[in-house]
Write an enzyme that holds these catalytic residues in place. Structure first.
Site, PDB file in Angstrom:
ATOM      1  N   GLY A 111       0.851  -1.188   0.000  1.00 36.93           N
ATOM      2  CA  GLY A 111       0.000   0.000   0.000  1.00 36.93           C
ATOM      3  C   GLY A 111       0.886   1.237   0.000  1.00 36.93           C
ATOM      4  O   GLY A 111       2.066   1.176  -0.354  1.00 36.93           O
ATOM      5  N   PHE A 112       0.351   2.348   0.447  1.00 40.04           N
ATOM      6  CA  PHE A 112       1.125   3.590   0.443  1.00 40.04           C
ATOM      7  C   PHE A 112       2.378   3.455   1.298  1.00 40.04           C
ATOM      8  O   PHE A 112       3.448   3.926   0.928  1.00 40.04           O
ATOM      9  CB  PHE A 112       0.270   4.739   0.972  1.00 40.04           C
ATOM     10  CG  PHE A 112      -0.762   5.192  -0.017  1.00 40.04           C
ATOM     11  CD1 PHE A 112      -0.401   5.997  -1.092  1.00 40.04           C
ATOM     12  CD2 PHE A 112      -2.089   4.819   0.117  1.00 40.04           C
ATOM     13  CE1 PHE A 112      -1.345   6.415  -2.005  1.00 40.04           C
ATOM     14  CE2 PHE A 112      -3.041   5.231  -0.796  1.00 40.04           C
ATOM     15  CZ  PHE A 112      -2.674   6.036  -1.867  1.00 40.04           C
ATOM     16  N   GLU A 156     -18.221  11.731   0.238  1.00 48.50           N
ATOM     17  CA  GLU A 156     -17.838  11.692  -1.174  1.00 48.50           C
ATOM     18  C   GLU A 156     -18.728  10.722  -1.945  1.00 48.50           C
ATOM     19  O   GLU A 156     -19.188  11.013  -3.053  1.00 48.50           O
ATOM     20  CB  GLU A 156     -16.354  11.316  -1.289  1.00 48.50           C
ATOM     21  CG  GLU A 156     -15.466  12.441  -0.770  1.00 48.50           C
ATOM     22  CD  GLU A 156     -13.977  12.150  -0.825  1.00 48.50           C
ATOM     23  OE1 GLU A 156     -13.597  10.991  -1.042  1.00 48.50           O
ATOM     24  OE2 GLU A 156     -13.188  13.100  -0.631  1.00 48.50           O
ATOM     25  N   ASP A 212      -1.781   2.522   8.189  1.00 49.84           N
ATOM     26  CA  ASP A 212      -3.041   2.383   8.936  1.00 49.84           C
ATOM     27  C   ASP A 212      -3.014   1.276   9.987  1.00 49.84           C
ATOM     28  O   ASP A 212      -3.902   1.205  10.836  1.00 49.84           O
ATOM     29  CB  ASP A 212      -4.189   2.074   7.958  1.00 49.84           C
ATOM     30  CG  ASP A 212      -4.637   3.320   7.222  1.00 49.84           C
ATOM     31  OD1 ASP A 212      -3.999   4.369   7.395  1.00 49.84           O
ATOM     32  OD2 ASP A 212      -5.628   3.241   6.467  1.00 49.84           O
ATOM     33  N   ALA A 240      -3.279   8.739   3.633  1.00 47.95           N
ATOM     34  CA  ALA A 240      -2.191   8.332   2.748  1.00 47.95           C
ATOM     35  C   ALA A 240      -0.873   9.070   3.019  1.00 47.95           C
ATOM     36  O   ALA A 240       0.182   8.422   3.082  1.00 47.95           O
ATOM     37  CB  ALA A 240      -2.637   8.509   1.301  1.00 47.95           C
TER      38      ALA A 240
HETATM   39  C1  FAD Z   1     -12.444   4.760   0.365  1.00 46.77           C
HETATM   40  C2  FAD Z   1     -11.210   5.384   0.957  1.00 46.77           C
HETATM   41  C3  FAD Z   1     -10.955   6.717   0.681  1.00 46.77           C
HETATM   42  C4  FAD Z   1      -9.835   7.325   1.215  1.00 46.77           C
HETATM   43  N1  FAD Z   1      -9.575   8.639   0.902  1.00 46.77           N
HETATM   44  C5  FAD Z   1      -8.434   9.206   1.324  1.00 46.77           C
HETATM   45  C6  FAD Z   1      -8.101  10.537   0.927  1.00 46.77           C
HETATM   46  O1  FAD Z   1      -8.866  11.200   0.208  1.00 46.77           O
HETATM   47  N2  FAD Z   1      -6.922  11.050   1.359  1.00 46.77           N
HETATM   48  C7  FAD Z   1      -6.063  10.333   2.137  1.00 46.77           C
HETATM   49  O2  FAD Z   1      -4.985  10.825   2.468  1.00 46.77           O
HETATM   50  N3  FAD Z   1      -6.362   9.085   2.549  1.00 46.77           N
HETATM   51  C8  FAD Z   1      -7.508   8.497   2.159  1.00 46.77           C
HETATM   52  N4  FAD Z   1      -7.814   7.230   2.548  1.00 46.77           N
HETATM   53  C9  FAD Z   1      -6.929   6.533   3.510  1.00 46.77           C
HETATM   54  C10 FAD Z   1      -5.697   5.970   2.816  1.00 46.77           C
HETATM   55  O3  FAD Z   1      -6.069   5.297   1.643  1.00 46.77           O
HETATM   56  C11 FAD Z   1      -5.008   5.036   3.798  1.00 46.77           C
HETATM   57  O4  FAD Z   1      -4.636   5.786   4.926  1.00 46.77           O
HETATM   58  C12 FAD Z   1      -3.777   4.412   3.176  1.00 46.77           C
HETATM   59  O5  FAD Z   1      -4.140   3.596   2.092  1.00 46.77           O
HETATM   60  C13 FAD Z   1      -3.018   3.578   4.203  1.00 46.77           C
HETATM   61  O6  FAD Z   1      -1.913   3.021   3.590  1.00 46.77           O
HETATM   62  P1  FAD Z   1      -1.333   1.626   4.090  1.00 46.77           P
HETATM   63  O7  FAD Z   1      -0.076   1.386   3.312  1.00 46.77           O
HETATM   64  O8  FAD Z   1      -1.259   1.623   5.564  1.00 46.77           O
HETATM   65  O9  FAD Z   1      -2.443   0.543   3.717  1.00 46.77           O
HETATM   66  P2  FAD Z   1      -3.104   0.209   2.326  1.00 46.77           P
HETATM   67  O10 FAD Z   1      -2.897   1.270   1.332  1.00 46.77           O
HETATM   68  O11 FAD Z   1      -4.500  -0.189   2.665  1.00 46.77           O
HETATM   69  O12 FAD Z   1      -2.311  -1.075   1.834  1.00 46.77           O
HETATM   70  C14 FAD Z   1      -2.312  -2.296   2.535  1.00 46.77           C
HETATM   71  C15 FAD Z   1      -1.817  -3.394   1.600  1.00 46.77           C
HETATM   72  O13 FAD Z   1      -1.648  -4.578   2.356  1.00 46.77           O
HETATM   73  C16 FAD Z   1      -2.146  -5.679   1.623  1.00 46.77           C
HETATM   74  N5  FAD Z   1      -2.523  -6.705   2.603  1.00 46.77           N
HETATM   75  C17 FAD Z   1      -3.416  -6.597   3.610  1.00 46.77           C
HETATM   76  N6  FAD Z   1      -3.480  -7.739   4.315  1.00 46.77           N
HETATM   77  C18 FAD Z   1      -2.595  -8.595   3.734  1.00 46.77           C
HETATM   78  C19 FAD Z   1      -2.191  -9.926   4.018  1.00 46.77           C
HETATM   79  N7  FAD Z   1      -2.688 -10.630   5.041  1.00 46.77           N
HETATM   80  N8  FAD Z   1      -1.254 -10.500   3.212  1.00 46.77           N
HETATM   81  C20 FAD Z   1      -0.731  -9.829   2.171  1.00 46.77           C
HETATM   82  N9  FAD Z   1      -1.071  -8.547   1.864  1.00 46.77           N
HETATM   83  C21 FAD Z   1      -1.978  -7.944   2.646  1.00 46.77           C
HETATM   84  C22 FAD Z   1      -3.327  -5.104   0.859  1.00 46.77           C
HETATM   85  O14 FAD Z   1      -3.636  -5.893  -0.275  1.00 46.77           O
HETATM   86  C23 FAD Z   1      -2.814  -3.713   0.497  1.00 46.77           C
HETATM   87  O15 FAD Z   1      -2.159  -3.701  -0.756  1.00 46.77           O
HETATM   88  C24 FAD Z   1      -8.941   6.584   2.039  1.00 46.77           C
HETATM   89  C25 FAD Z   1      -9.215   5.249   2.320  1.00 46.77           C
HETATM   90  C26 FAD Z   1     -10.337   4.655   1.775  1.00 46.77           C
HETATM   91  C27 FAD Z   1     -10.617   3.204   2.066  1.00 46.77           C
END
Ligand code: FAD
Length: 443
Positions: A27-28, A184, A313, A329
Site C-alpha cells: 500500500g502507500f 464523497e 493504517d 495516505a
Molecule cells: C475509500 C477510501 C478513501 C480514502 N480517501 C483518502 C483521501 O482522500 N486522502 C487520504 O490521504 N487518505 C484516504 N484514505 C486513507 C488511505 O487510503 C489510507 O490511509 C492508506 O491507504 C493507508 O496506507 P497503508 O499502506 O497503511 O495501507 P493500504 O494502502 O491499505 O495497503 C495495505 C496493503 O496490504 C495488503 N494486505 C493486507 N493484508 C494482507 C495480508 N494478510 N497479506 C498480504 N497482503 C496484505 C493489501 O492488499 C494492500 O495492498 C482513504 C481510504 C479509503 C478506504
C-alpha cells in the site's frame, strides 16, 4: 508447504550475506518504504495478496461509475521492477513466527532479518460482521465494483418492477457513515442518479431516487472544523442527498437498514462507518488501540522487537507533539520512508534517525462535481476553488503519467458533460436481492 527461508529464488552467496527485509503490504506505506530504501545493501521481498497497488482515495469514483478500476490501480511488479534487489510475491500472509523470525503465507514461509508490516485496515462493523453481506464497505477494487454493480442493478430492477413500494425501495440508496468516504460517496451517487442516469430510463425517473446519508454523530465530517461540516452538509443537500445526523443504525439486512428504530427499505446499503486494523498487532503481540491498531515506539518499531516495524493504517502512532497521527495516505507514505531510513541506518551501523515526525498538510473531502472542503489547519477553503485544489492534488499523487492523464481526461469529460463512462454491470458475486414481499412501508 514450500520453505523459502531467506527469500527463495533470489539466493546467491552475495544475497545470503545481505540482510533480508520482508515487507508485507504494497500500500502507500509499504511501497514508499521500497521506493526509498537506499541502494542494494539488503534484499527486499514484498508480499501482497493483491497484484496491484490501489489508490484508495479515488475508489469512490469507481464505485459510482466515474472511473474504471484500471485508472486507479497499477501492478506492484511494474512499479518496483527497476529494483534488482527486490522481488514481489503475490500471496496472503497468515501469521508470524516471532521465535524463528519467519512469516507464514498461503503457500510457504519466509525468514526475515527485518520485517515491515503495512497491511492497512479493513472495514469495521462494530461487532456486527454479519452486516457485511448487506452493506459492503469500500476498501478494495472488488468492493468498489460490487457497490457499482448493486447501484446500477437496483435501477435496472426498478425499471422492470411493477409494485410501487418495491420500486421505491430499489431506488433508495443508504450510505452509513458521514466521514469523508460517506460524504464523497453520497454526493457522487446523487449526481449519478439525478444527472447522469436521468435520461436513460423510460419507466422510472432516476431523479426520484432517494440518497440517504446516515451519520451517528451530530455532524458530518466530524474531524473537520464545524464551518466546513455545515458547508459540506448544505452542498450535499443541494445535490439532493438527505443527510440524517444522530442516526444510529441497529440492523442491516436484505430489506435495508433499521435506524433510530425506523425501517428504511433500501435496495442498496453502503457501509462507510468504521475502519478496523489488520491482524498485525495480534501477530506481533503488541498492544492495540480501540480500532486494533498496534501501538509502536517512536521509531515505529514494535516494543521489545527492534527488527519489526509497523507502518501506515496498521499502527497507532503518536506524533512528537503528542497528537495522534491520522490514518491517511500522506501519513502512511511518510512512515514508509522513515522506516527505510531507520533500517538502512541499522544495516550500515550508523546512528538511528530521530523519532518519527509526521507533517500534516491538510484534510480534504470533495462533494460532487465541483465542491470540496479543505482544512489546512491555519486556514480553510471550500467551494469551487477547493475542488480544483483537491482534484489537482489527487491527480498529482496518482502513480504514473498514464494514470494521471487518464484520470484528468475523464474528470474533464464528466466535469463538462456530467457523463459517467464506466456504467457497466459485470459479474454477480456478492449480489443480494431485497425480498419484494418483505419490504415494509416507511413508518
Ligand atoms: C475509500 C477510501 C478513501 C480514502 N480517501 C483518502 C483521501 O482522500 N486522502 C487520504 O490521504 N487518505 C484516504 N484514505 C486513507 C488511505 O487510503 C489510507 O490511509 C492508506 O491507504 C493507508 O496506507 P497503508 O499502506 O497503511 O495501507 P493500504 O494502502 O491499505 O495497503 C495495505 C496493503 O496490504 C495488503 N494486505 C493486507 N493484508 C494482507 C495480508 N494478510 N497479506 C498480504 N497482503 C496484505 C493489501 O492488499 C494492500 O495492498 C482513504 C481510504 C479509503 C478506504
Amino acid at each position: 508447504m514450500a520453505d523459502m527461508a531467506g527469500g527463495g529464488a533470489m539466493k546467491s552467496d552475495d544475497n545470503v550475506k545481505r540482510p533480508h527485509i520482508v515487507v508485507i503490504g504494497a500500500g502507500f506505506a509499504g511501497l514508499n518504504f521500497c521506493k526509498s530504501f537506499p541502494g542494494d545493501m539488503a534484499r527486499i521481498t514484498v508480499l501482497d495478496r493483491q497484484n496491484h497497488h490501489l489508490f484508495q482515495p479515488l475508489l469512490y469514483r469507481v464505485a459510482t461509475a466515474g472511473l474504471s478500476a484500471v485508472d486507479i490501480a497499477q501492478p506492484i511488479r511494474a512499479i518496483l521492477n527497476r529494483k534488482p534487489n527486490l522481488e514481489v510475491l503475490m500471496t496472503e500472509v497468515t501469521g508470524i513466527g516471532l521465535g524463528t523470525r519467519t512469516i507464514r503465507h498461503a503457500t510457504g514461509r519466509l525468514s526475515y532479518d527485518y520485517l515491515v508490516l503495512g497491511l492497512g485496515g479493513v472495514t469495521g462493523y462494530f461487532g456486527h460482521d454479519e452486516w457485511a453481506r448487506f452493506a459492503p464497505g469500500l476498501k478494495t477494487l472488488d468492493d468498489a465494483l460490487l457497490i457499482r454493480r448493486r447501484i446500477l442493478r437496483a435501477f435496472e430492477q426498478a425499471e422492470t418492477e411493477s409494485d410501487t413500494a418495491q420500486r421505491q425501495a430499489l431506488m433508495m440508496i443508504v450510505v452509513v457513515g458521514g466521514g469523508p468516504t460517506g460524504v464523497e460517496l453520497s454526493g457522487a451517487i446523487a449526481e449519478l442518479a439525478k444527472v447522469a442516469l436521468a435520461r436513460d430510463f423510460r419507466r422510472i425517473d432516476p431523479r426520484q431516487a432517494r440518497i440517504i446519508l446516515l451519520e451517528g454523530g451530530p455532524r458530518v465530517l466530524a474531524t473537520f472544523p464545524e464551518a466546513l461540516s455545515i458547508h459540506a452538509q448544505r452542498a450535499l443537500e443541494k445535490l439532493g442527498v438527505e443527510v440524517n445526523t444522530v442516526a444510529r443504525v441497529t440492523r442491516c439486512d436484505n430489506e435495508g437498514v433499521i435506524v433510530n428504530d425506523q425501517r428504511l427499505p433500501a435496495g442498496t446499503v453502503i457501509w462507510a462507518a468504521g475502519v478496523a486494523a489488520s491482524l498485525a498487532a495480534q501477530w506481533v503481540g503488541a498492544a492495540g488501540d480501540r480500532a486494533g491498531r498496534a501501538q509502536v515506539e517512536a521509531d515505529l518499531s514494535v516494543p521489545g522487537k527492534p527488527e519489526i516495524f509497523i507502518v501506515g493504517d496498521t499502527a497507532a502512532v503518536t506524533n512528537v507533539d503528542g497528537s495522534p497521527v491520522p490514518g491517511i495516505a500522506p501519513a502512511a507514505k511518510q512512515a514508509g520512508r522513515y522506516v527505510a531510513q531507520v533500517i538502512a541506518a541499522a544495516v550500515q551501523g550508523t546512528p538511528r534517525p530521530a523519532p518519527f515526525r509526521y507533517r500534516h498538510y491538510g484534510n480534504l473531502a470533495t462533494i460532487g462535481r465541483h465542491e470540496a472542503v479543505i482544512d489546512f489547519g491555519r486556514f480553510t477553503l471550500s467551494g469551487g476553488l477547493a475542488w480544483w485544489v483537491w482534484g489537482i492534488a489527487h491527480v498529482y499523487f496518482l502513480i504514473g503519467m498514464r494514470h494521471r492523464f487518464l484520470v484528468a481526461a475523464q474528470w474533464m469529460f464528466s466535469y463538462l458533460t456530467f457523463g459517467r463512462g464506466a456504467r457497466l454491470i459485470a459479474g454477480s458475486e456478492g449480489d443480494v436481492r431485497i425480498r419484494p414481499k418483505d419490504v415494509a412501508p416507511m413508518r
